[in-house]
Scaffold this motif. Structure first.
Motif, PDB file in Angstrom:
ATOM      1  N   SER A  27      41.637  64.573  -4.140  1.00 45.79           N
ATOM      2  CA  SER A  27      40.845  63.777  -3.204  1.00 45.79           C
ATOM      3  C   SER A  27      39.967  62.751  -3.925  1.00 45.79           C
ATOM      4  O   SER A  27      39.524  62.953  -5.046  1.00 45.79           O
ATOM      5  CB  SER A  27      39.956  64.694  -2.369  1.00 45.79           C
ATOM      6  OG  SER A  27      39.120  63.930  -1.536  1.00 45.79           O
ATOM      7  N   SER A  28      39.709  61.660  -3.235  1.00 51.56           N
ATOM      8  CA  SER A  28      38.798  60.646  -3.776  1.00 51.56           C
ATOM      9  C   SER A  28      37.456  60.670  -3.055  1.00 51.56           C
ATOM     10  O   SER A  28      36.689  59.720  -3.148  1.00 51.56           O
ATOM     11  CB  SER A  28      39.427  59.258  -3.661  1.00 51.56           C
ATOM     12  OG  SER A  28      39.665  58.963  -2.308  1.00 51.56           O
ATOM     13  N   ASN A  29      37.161  61.732  -2.351  1.00 50.77           N
ATOM     14  CA  ASN A  29      35.891  61.837  -1.622  1.00 50.77           C
ATOM     15  C   ASN A  29      34.987  62.904  -2.215  1.00 50.77           C
ATOM     16  O   ASN A  29      34.431  63.726  -1.504  1.00 50.77           O
ATOM     17  CB  ASN A  29      36.156  62.154  -0.147  1.00 50.77           C
ATOM     18  CG  ASN A  29      36.679  60.964   0.596  1.00 50.77           C
ATOM     19  OD1 ASN A  29      36.190  59.863   0.418  1.00 50.77           O
ATOM     20  ND2 ASN A  29      37.691  61.172   1.408  1.00 50.77           N
ATOM     21  N   GLU A 155      26.081  60.507  -2.183  1.00 49.11           N
ATOM     22  CA  GLU A 155      25.885  61.825  -1.577  1.00 49.11           C
ATOM     23  C   GLU A 155      27.141  62.650  -1.812  1.00 49.11           C
ATOM     24  O   GLU A 155      28.195  62.108  -2.142  1.00 49.11           O
ATOM     25  CB  GLU A 155      25.638  61.685  -0.076  1.00 49.11           C
ATOM     26  CG  GLU A 155      24.350  60.975   0.260  1.00 49.11           C
ATOM     27  CD  GLU A 155      24.189  60.749   1.760  1.00 49.11           C
ATOM     28  OE1 GLU A 155      25.137  61.056   2.517  1.00 49.11           O
ATOM     29  OE2 GLU A 155      23.124  60.276   2.155  1.00 49.11           O
ATOM     30  N   MET A 156      27.033  63.951  -1.618  1.00 45.58           N
ATOM     31  CA  MET A 156      28.183  64.822  -1.812  1.00 45.58           C
ATOM     32  C   MET A 156      29.218  64.580  -0.718  1.00 45.58           C
ATOM     33  O   MET A 156      28.881  64.512   0.458  1.00 45.58           O
ATOM     34  CB  MET A 156      27.751  66.282  -1.813  1.00 45.58           C
ATOM     35  CG  MET A 156      26.931  66.643  -3.030  1.00 45.58           C
ATOM     36  SD  MET A 156      26.575  68.383  -3.158  1.00 45.58           S
ATOM     37  CE  MET A 156      25.293  68.546  -1.944  1.00 45.58           C
ATOM     38  N   GLY A 157      30.468  64.462  -1.122  1.00 46.82           N
ATOM     39  CA  GLY A 157      31.560  64.232  -0.186  1.00 46.82           C
ATOM     40  C   GLY A 157      32.168  65.539   0.306  1.00 46.82           C
ATOM     41  O   GLY A 157      31.856  66.628  -0.182  1.00 46.82           O
ATOM     42  N   TYR A 158      33.086  65.415   1.257  1.00 41.52           N
ATOM     43  CA  TYR A 158      33.681  66.611   1.853  1.00 41.52           C
ATOM     44  C   TYR A 158      34.563  67.372   0.865  1.00 41.52           C
ATOM     45  O   TYR A 158      34.791  68.575   1.029  1.00 41.52           O
ATOM     46  CB  TYR A 158      34.483  66.248   3.103  1.00 41.52           C
ATOM     47  CG  TYR A 158      35.809  65.588   2.835  1.00 41.52           C
ATOM     48  CD1 TYR A 158      36.941  66.350   2.584  1.00 41.52           C
ATOM     49  CD2 TYR A 158      35.944  64.212   2.839  1.00 41.52           C
ATOM     50  CE1 TYR A 158      38.157  65.759   2.325  1.00 41.52           C
ATOM     51  CE2 TYR A 158      37.148  63.606   2.598  1.00 41.52           C
ATOM     52  CZ  TYR A 158      38.257  64.388   2.344  1.00 41.52           C
ATOM     53  OH  TYR A 158      39.456  63.800   2.093  1.00 41.52           O
ATOM     54  N   ALA A 159      35.055  66.716  -0.173  1.00 44.62           N
ATOM     55  CA  ALA A 159      35.925  67.384  -1.136  1.00 44.62           C
ATOM     56  C   ALA A 159      35.170  68.492  -1.877  1.00 44.62           C
ATOM     57  O   ALA A 159      35.762  69.525  -2.210  1.00 44.62           O
ATOM     58  CB  ALA A 159      36.500  66.382  -2.128  1.00 44.62           C
ATOM     59  N   LEU A 160      33.896  68.304  -2.120  1.00 37.08           N
ATOM     60  CA  LEU A 160      33.108  69.349  -2.785  1.00 37.08           C
ATOM     61  C   LEU A 160      33.012  70.597  -1.914  1.00 37.08           C
ATOM     62  O   LEU A 160      33.166  71.719  -2.393  1.00 37.08           O
ATOM     63  CB  LEU A 160      31.712  68.826  -3.138  1.00 37.08           C
ATOM     64  CG  LEU A 160      31.639  67.787  -4.237  1.00 37.08           C
ATOM     65  CD1 LEU A 160      30.208  67.312  -4.426  1.00 37.08           C
ATOM     66  CD2 LEU A 160      32.183  68.330  -5.532  1.00 37.08           C
TER      67      LEU A 160
END
Length: 183
Positions: A27-29, A155-160
């Protein structure tokens, strides 16, 4: 013999965790720009940086070079790939420890040991990805709260969050596989 009541749910959990961790790695998010701008959004991952506009145009740049990226990104890449490789090895071991495959070994004691080793490999894979994801998140948080940081704040993305879920599923599945080898 390994307890099938623990093995089947454990295999489902680790299969789901492998899919989550694979999606997270690709992912790139991993982080998203926190600057509220009506025209552009930036989001970054381990392998690609992207920028999207309100008109629907998306431009992504792949990060091929190893030396130009930060050290923590390189280490996170290595830990996530290690986690995926360990997950594949654990899957092979878990499939060999099931009742149905009758290879050179079919005694209960050997299959129990293979199941225990598979569980430990999955727990190690979950810990490896958990370290990578948490380290990446700590870097995002320190940039947000650093008043002297002049770059783009993310900010932290959904991939984390997807990766943390996959890591926990891998650890729980590994514990269940380890417990399935106990009598």
């Amino acid at each position: 013999m390994a307890l099938t009541a623990f093995q089947i749910p454990a295999l489902l959990l680790v299969f789901l965790s492998f899919i989550f961790l694979l999606t997270t790695t690709a992912s790139s998010n991993w982080r998203i720009s926190s600057i509220v701008n009506t025209t552009n959004w930036k989001y970054e991952g381990l392998w690609m940086n992207c920028e999207a506009t309100s008109l629907g145009f998306i431009q992504c740049n792949t990060l091929y070079t190893l030396l130009s990226s930060d050290t923590f990104i390189q280490i996170c890449r290595a830990l996530m790939i290690t986690s995926l490789v360990l997950g594949m090895c654990g899957t092979l071991l878990a499939l060999l420890s099931l009742k149905c495959p009758q290879l050179a070994f079919s005694d209960e004691k050997t299959k129990g040991r293979i199941s225990m080793m598979s569980g430990m490999v999955f727990a190690l894979a979950g810990l490896s990805s958990m370290v990578a994801l948490s380290w990446y998140a700590v870097n995002i948080i320190t940039e947000i709260f650093d008043p002297f940081y002049a770059g783009t704040k993310y900010e932290m993305g959904y991939a984390l969050y997807l990766g943390w879920t996959g890591s926990l599923l891998s650890i729980v599945g590994g514990i269940l596989l380890t417990c399935s080898s106990c009598k």
